[in-house]
Design an enzyme around this catalytic site. Sequence first.
Site, PDB file in Angstrom:
ATOM      1  N   SER A 225       0.808  -1.215   0.000  1.00 23.78           N
ATOM      2  CA  SER A 225       0.000   0.000   0.000  1.00 23.78           C
ATOM      3  C   SER A 225       0.842   1.266   0.000  1.00 23.78           C
ATOM      4  O   SER A 225       0.307   2.361  -0.119  1.00 23.78           O
ATOM      5  CB  SER A 225      -0.910   0.010   1.240  1.00 23.78           C
ATOM      6  OG  SER A 225      -0.133  -0.061   2.420  1.00 23.78           O
TER       7      SER A 225
ATOM      8  N   ASN B 161      -2.921   6.344  -0.622  1.00 25.48           N
ATOM      9  CA  ASN B 161      -2.462   6.571   0.747  1.00 25.48           C
ATOM     10  C   ASN B 161      -1.693   7.868   0.923  1.00 25.48           C
ATOM     11  O   ASN B 161      -1.606   8.388   2.035  1.00 25.48           O
ATOM     12  CB  ASN B 161      -1.637   5.382   1.230  1.00 25.48           C
ATOM     13  CG  ASN B 161      -2.538   4.235   1.649  1.00 25.48           C
ATOM     14  OD1 ASN B 161      -3.595   4.440   2.215  1.00 25.48           O
ATOM     15  ND2 ASN B 161      -2.127   3.011   1.338  1.00 25.48           N
TER      16      ASN B 161
ATOM     17  N   HIS C 243      -2.204  -2.726  -6.108  1.00 30.43           N
ATOM     18  CA  HIS C 243      -2.691  -2.324  -4.783  1.00 30.43           C
ATOM     19  C   HIS C 243      -4.213  -2.420  -4.765  1.00 30.43           C
ATOM     20  O   HIS C 243      -4.909  -1.522  -5.240  1.00 30.43           O
ATOM     21  CB  HIS C 243      -2.220  -0.904  -4.453  1.00 30.43           C
ATOM     22  CG  HIS C 243      -2.699  -0.433  -3.122  1.00 30.43           C
ATOM     23  ND1 HIS C 243      -2.895   0.900  -2.829  1.00 30.43           N
ATOM     24  CD2 HIS C 243      -3.040  -1.118  -1.986  1.00 30.43           C
ATOM     25  CE1 HIS C 243      -3.335   1.014  -1.585  1.00 30.43           C
ATOM     26  NE2 HIS C 243      -3.431  -0.186  -1.057  1.00 30.43           N
TER      27      HIS C 243
ATOM     28  N   GLU D   4      -4.956   0.096  -7.805  1.00 29.97           N
ATOM     29  CA  GLU D   4      -3.866   0.947  -8.276  1.00 29.97           C
ATOM     30  C   GLU D   4      -2.801   0.041  -8.887  1.00 29.97           C
ATOM     31  O   GLU D   4      -2.329  -0.890  -8.240  1.00 29.97           O
ATOM     32  CB  GLU D   4      -3.239   1.711  -7.103  1.00 29.97           C
ATOM     33  CG  GLU D   4      -4.003   2.917  -6.647  1.00 29.97           C
ATOM     34  CD  GLU D   4      -3.264   3.686  -5.554  1.00 29.97           C
ATOM     35  OE1 GLU D   4      -3.129   4.905  -5.695  1.00 29.97           O
ATOM     36  OE2 GLU D   4      -2.841   3.059  -4.567  1.00 29.97           O
TER      37      GLU D   4
END
Length: 283
Positions: free
Chosen positions: A119, A190, A140, A152
């Site tokens: 992540s 993130n 991800h 992702e």
Amino acid sequence: MQVNKVLVIGAGQMGAGIAQVHAKAGIPVLLHDKEMEYAERGFQTIEKNLLKQVQKGRCSEQEKATILSRIELTADIEVASDVDLVIEAIVEQMEAKTKLFSKLDKIVSPQTIIATNTSSLPITEMAASTSRPENVIGMHFMNPVPVMKLVEIIRGLATSNQTYETVHNLTKRIGKTAVEVNDFPGFVSNRILMPMINEAIFSVYEGVATPEAIDEVMKLGMNHPMGPLTLADFIGLDTCLYIMETLHQGFGDDKYRPCPLLRKYVKAGWLGRKTGRGFYQYH
């Protein structure tokens, strides 16, 4: 390249979800963990998820049985020699991931793609632990995997176009939406989400408002389906802290400095839902 068989390494919540969505799309999956007991727990998670779908009328008993029949459990890493794609979903630590990638490099066939569900950690660094950086890529998935549409896809510095196209096509095949991002700490999701959560924690730390009030503001004022502190508890405060540390170290910018209250909660073992206490208490 067509992906006909997948190995998922790590049978925790993310790994089990990744295995489930591939099996649902008709792709045979090997679900691996270091102990068969852990792999079996992952399989039980998938069974529970599918049972809920049956109870809601979104899946038949026959469909459930068919999906489960496509998943094989294993604790033997050597099975990687017989797959087209490996997706790593182990602990979020660079040393553990590079050690695994180096081991896989000696087992998998030359054309096999090695993907990571990290992540926040650099894809390029993981790829450098192999002799095939062109075959390494980031996938991800979002939590919970069976529900969330986004994946992702992160290219490392050496990731080939063929590797990217294969993974992009596979992502569509399993019913997800692929979004390409570049290899920076935290990627897009993130890099934006975690500083928002961290700022919400600072707001508690500085006495601006209670966790309940902060979550209500973000839900009712910003139309977020879940408040940032409820979400932090769901993700795990230890995971939030680790990602903030990765961002802080990767960018060297103090705007990513983890809130001291976040560190205190993690040291106290208040990690959120999984321990029964974080910003809220769970029973």
